[in-house]
Write a protein that holds these residues in place. Structure first.
Motif, PDB file in Angstrom:
ATOM      1  N   GLN A 147     -21.552  41.440  60.371  1.00  0.00           N
ATOM      2  CA  GLN A 147     -21.538  42.194  59.019  1.00  0.00           C
ATOM      3  C   GLN A 147     -21.776  43.666  59.641  1.00  0.00           C
ATOM      4  O   GLN A 147     -21.280  44.655  58.732  1.00  0.00           O
ATOM      5  CB  GLN A 147     -22.879  41.699  58.263  1.00  0.00           C
ATOM      6  N   VAL A 148     -22.293  43.870  60.553  1.00  0.00           N
ATOM      7  CA  VAL A 148     -22.575  44.955  61.139  1.00  0.00           C
ATOM      8  C   VAL A 148     -21.102  45.738  61.452  1.00  0.00           C
ATOM      9  O   VAL A 148     -20.946  46.997  60.997  1.00  0.00           O
ATOM     10  CB  VAL A 148     -23.661  45.235  62.282  1.00  0.00           C
ATOM     11  N   LEU A 149     -20.339  45.226  62.053  1.00  0.00           N
ATOM     12  CA  LEU A 149     -19.092  45.557  62.497  1.00  0.00           C
ATOM     13  C   LEU A 149     -18.112  45.888  61.257  1.00  0.00           C
ATOM     14  O   LEU A 149     -17.557  47.009  60.873  1.00  0.00           O
ATOM     15  CB  LEU A 149     -18.094  44.643  63.154  1.00  0.00           C
ATOM     16  N   GLN A 150     -18.195  45.043  60.192  1.00  0.00           N
ATOM     17  CA  GLN A 150     -17.522  45.333  58.941  1.00  0.00           C
ATOM     18  C   GLN A 150     -18.094  46.711  58.123  1.00  0.00           C
ATOM     19  O   GLN A 150     -17.381  47.544  57.884  1.00  0.00           O
ATOM     20  CB  GLN A 150     -17.707  44.204  58.199  1.00  0.00           C
ATOM     21  N   LYS A 154     -29.930  46.864  60.902  1.00  0.00           N
ATOM     22  CA  LYS A 154     -31.013  46.098  61.432  1.00  0.00           C
ATOM     23  C   LYS A 154     -30.132  45.747  62.808  1.00  0.00           C
ATOM     24  O   LYS A 154     -28.849  45.407  62.888  1.00  0.00           O
ATOM     25  CB  LYS A 154     -31.152  44.858  60.775  1.00  0.00           C
ATOM     26  N   ILE A 155     -30.769  45.578  63.848  1.00  0.00           N
ATOM     27  CA  ILE A 155     -29.883  45.076  65.210  1.00  0.00           C
ATOM     28  C   ILE A 155     -29.815  43.695  65.022  1.00  0.00           C
ATOM     29  O   ILE A 155     -30.507  42.695  64.636  1.00  0.00           O
ATOM     30  CB  ILE A 155     -31.087  45.101  66.438  1.00  0.00           C
ATOM     31  N   PRO A 156     -28.314  43.425  65.168  1.00  0.00           N
ATOM     32  CA  PRO A 156     -27.936  41.732  64.885  1.00  0.00           C
ATOM     33  C   PRO A 156     -28.614  40.946  66.060  1.00  0.00           C
ATOM     34  O   PRO A 156     -28.515  41.285  67.164  1.00  0.00           O
ATOM     35  CB  PRO A 156     -26.380  42.163  64.980  1.00  0.00           C
ATOM     36  N   GLN A 188     -24.463  35.756  65.418  1.00  0.00           N
ATOM     37  CA  GLN A 188     -22.771  36.147  65.367  1.00  0.00           C
ATOM     38  C   GLN A 188     -22.562  36.584  63.941  1.00  0.00           C
ATOM     39  O   GLN A 188     -21.808  37.611  63.548  1.00  0.00           O
ATOM     40  CB  GLN A 188     -22.167  34.787  65.457  1.00  0.00           C
ATOM     41  N   GLU A 189     -23.220  36.020  62.723  1.00  0.00           N
ATOM     42  CA  GLU A 189     -22.841  36.249  61.457  1.00  0.00           C
ATOM     43  C   GLU A 189     -23.223  37.630  61.185  1.00  0.00           C
ATOM     44  O   GLU A 189     -22.678  38.522  60.623  1.00  0.00           O
ATOM     45  CB  GLU A 189     -23.653  35.433  60.646  1.00  0.00           C
TER      46      GLU A 189
END
Length: 355
Positions: free
Chosen positions: A93-96, A83-85, A88-89
């Protein structure tokens, strides 16, 4: 039957390729036809077999790499489901998640490459064992002992080609298998083409003395272009230990160049040796050019900057007594400031490292 030349009392090293001639020649024989080294001729008997097996290796390798590509595509397709973030949270999550996928991909690639390396090594070892058995069965014991090292040398050469293609890769944070690299080491940097060429007469040689700064292999040289009085010129090259030209060289080669057809690169003929010449770190060697008739050559001058592979002697030694020559050699030229061999082609094994 003696295997020495009756004229020069030296071992035969060349074989004339002219179908009407087919003479055996020693290193000092002057011959009008194109010749091939006897050692290379013997090696050619198994080249076709090696090529077929190498093609099989290559096909199997491509299939395995294709399967890896499918697995990678499946992993990458998962990225489209993110999902497009918008906060910031969510971005963290996407980066992790992407970092986790990246680490999994790296682990998968390293595992696959290690398995391929082990499979190729095991298959090559089996090949060597089978080839040795065939030689022992089909040939007398003495001839078998002479031919096995030559066959192993050809197999190792083909294996290095596979290694260059498969393992020329760097993965951050991962240990990389050793690979072989080829480097053209510059000795002289300025090309001279003027009214006064370098002139060699019959029985004259040019010598370059060098020390390897690491264990490596000499696989070729650059020979400055010749000023042709005729379309064909016969030249010889050799590598000797230390400065003793009387002892048998560790490599010798003799070829007739067709000056109208020979490719020219950087004002030179690129001469690749028939086999690599292994040299040891810190030992002194002599690289020698032989002229078999009058030869007029362009040349290079001005020493190139020091390098990390070869240390060239910083001294002129024309007809110096430290260079031991045979009675067949009238004169020795040796200069670090001008002359032949502007570039030496080497190959070495890169040390394992972390990137």
């Amino acid at each position: 039957m003696s295997f020495n030349c009756q004229k020069h009392n030296q071992e035969y090293t060349q074989y004339c390729q002219d179908p009407k001639c087919k003479q055996l020649l020693c290193f000092n024989c002057d011959h009008a036809h194109q010749s091939i080294s006897i050692q290379q001729l013997m090696g050619n008997q198994i080249i076709d077999d090696i090529k077929n097996k190498f093609q099989t290796f290559r096909d199997n390798l491509i299939k395995k790499l294709d399967s890896m590509e499918v697995e990678l595509d499946l992993k990458l397709n998962g990225l489209s489901k993110f999902k497009i973030p918008t906060t910031q949270e969510e971005l963290e999550q996407v980066l992790q998640q992407r970092l986790l996928i990246r680490n999994n991909l790296i682990s998968l690639m390293v595992t696959k490459l290690k398995l391929l390396s082990e499979a190729l090594t095991m298959q090559q070892t089996t090949q060597n064992s089978e080839k040795q058995k065939q030689v022992q069965i089909c040939e007398p014991e003495k001839k078998s002992k002479n031919e096995i090292p030559q066959k192993e040398s050809v197999i190792k050469s083909r294996k290095s080609m596979i290694n260059d293609q498969v393992f020329n890769i760097r993965l951050k944070g991962e240990s990389v298998p050793k690979i072989e690299e080829t480097v053209e080491v510059r000795r002289l940097k300025e090309f001279y083409k003027g009214p006064e060429p370098w002139i060699f007469l019959d029985r004259e040689v040019y010598v370059t003395i060098f020390k390897p700064l690491r264990a490596l292999q000499i696989i070729g040289i650059y020979q400055p272009t010749l000023i042709s009085g005729s379309s064909r010129k016969t030249l010889g090259w050799a590598v000797h230990k230390k400065r003793n030209l009387l002892k048998k060289p560790i490599y010798m080669d003799k070829r007739t160049l067709n000056l109208h057809k020979e490719p020219v690169i950087d004002n030179c003929y690129r001469i690749m040796f028939h086999e690599p010449v292994s040299v040891e770190k810190g030992r002194e060697y002599s690289l020698v050019l032989y002229a078999y008739q009058e030869m007029r050559s362009n040349y290079f001058s001005v020493p190139a900057p020091a390098n990390e592979y070869l240390q060239f002697l910083n001294e002129d030694l024309h007809d110096d007594k430290t260079i031991i020559k045979s009675k067949e050699i009238d004169r020795v030229y040796s200069s670090y400031r001008s002359g032949m061999f502007p570039t030496v082609i080497i190959r070495f094994q890169q040390e394992e490292e972390k990137v």
